[in-house]
Design a protein around this motif. Sequence first.
Motif, PDB file in Angstrom:
ATOM      1  N   MET A  62      21.973   1.282 -38.331  1.00 36.68           N
ATOM      2  CA  MET A  62      23.092   0.916 -38.864  1.00 36.68           C
ATOM      3  C   MET A  62      24.075  -0.018 -37.483  1.00 36.68           C
ATOM      4  O   MET A  62      23.451   0.279 -36.604  1.00 36.68           O
ATOM      5  N   GLU A  63      23.273  -1.378 -37.785  1.00 38.35           N
ATOM      6  CA  GLU A  63      24.775  -2.029 -36.600  1.00 38.35           C
ATOM      7  C   GLU A  63      26.263  -2.374 -36.927  1.00 38.35           C
ATOM      8  O   GLU A  63      26.473  -2.449 -37.983  1.00 38.35           O
ATOM      9  N   VAL A  64      26.770  -2.205 -35.771  1.00 40.09           N
ATOM     10  CA  VAL A  64      28.291  -2.336 -35.831  1.00 40.09           C
ATOM     11  C   VAL A  64      28.544  -3.212 -35.294  1.00 40.09           C
ATOM     12  O   VAL A  64      28.164  -3.371 -33.592  1.00 40.09           O
ATOM     13  N   MET A  65      29.344  -4.268 -35.953  1.00 38.40           N
ATOM     14  CA  MET A  65      29.763  -5.196 -35.049  1.00 38.40           C
ATOM     15  C   MET A  65      31.300  -4.871 -34.399  1.00 38.40           C
ATOM     16  O   MET A  65      32.091  -3.654 -34.816  1.00 38.40           O
ATOM     17  N   MET A  66      31.498  -5.337 -33.146  1.00 37.80           N
ATOM     18  CA  MET A  66      32.791  -5.456 -32.177  1.00 37.80           C
ATOM     19  C   MET A  66      34.050  -6.084 -33.225  1.00 37.80           C
ATOM     20  O   MET A  66      33.779  -6.632 -33.536  1.00 37.80           O
ATOM     21  N   ALA A  67      35.249  -4.938 -33.719  1.00 39.48           N
ATOM     22  CA  ALA A  67      36.127  -5.235 -34.176  1.00 39.48           C
ATOM     23  C   ALA A  67      37.229  -6.223 -33.656  1.00 39.48           C
ATOM     24  O   ALA A  67      37.151  -5.963 -32.362  1.00 39.48           O
ATOM     25  N   ASN A  74      33.740   1.577 -35.830  1.00 39.80           N
ATOM     26  CA  ASN A  74      33.388   1.551 -34.040  1.00 39.80           C
ATOM     27  C   ASN A  74      33.181   2.568 -32.831  1.00 39.80           C
ATOM     28  O   ASN A  74      32.549   2.894 -32.487  1.00 39.80           O
ATOM     29  N   ALA A  75      34.183   2.838 -33.063  1.00 38.20           N
ATOM     30  CA  ALA A  75      34.866   4.171 -32.425  1.00 38.20           C
ATOM     31  C   ALA A  75      33.717   5.128 -32.669  1.00 38.20           C
ATOM     32  O   ALA A  75      33.337   6.014 -31.891  1.00 38.20           O
TER      33      ALA A  75
END
Length: 84
Positions: A1-6, A39-40
């Motif tokens: 799962m790729e998480v984009m930086m908010a 993100n956390a």
Amino acid sequence: MEVMMAELSAEDRDELEKGDFAFPKQRKEPLENASHVRNAIARFNQVKDVTDDERDAAWKRIKAAAKKFDIEVSEKSWREIGTD
């Protein structure tokens, strides 16, 4: 799962209350929206210079924020992050 930086500007970050962070003392990992909560979780193990007690408290804040934003968290403890 790729998480984009908010995205969160320095000004917006400075306006957040300490309680809006997973790690309030360090003002790390804001939790004010679903993207930041995801993100956390993804970056949890990258946070440096915190005790296990601070991690336990941060995990509770993350779980509460995840519930608020209807995010499913499969890990019961932060110690399970990244283990499959």
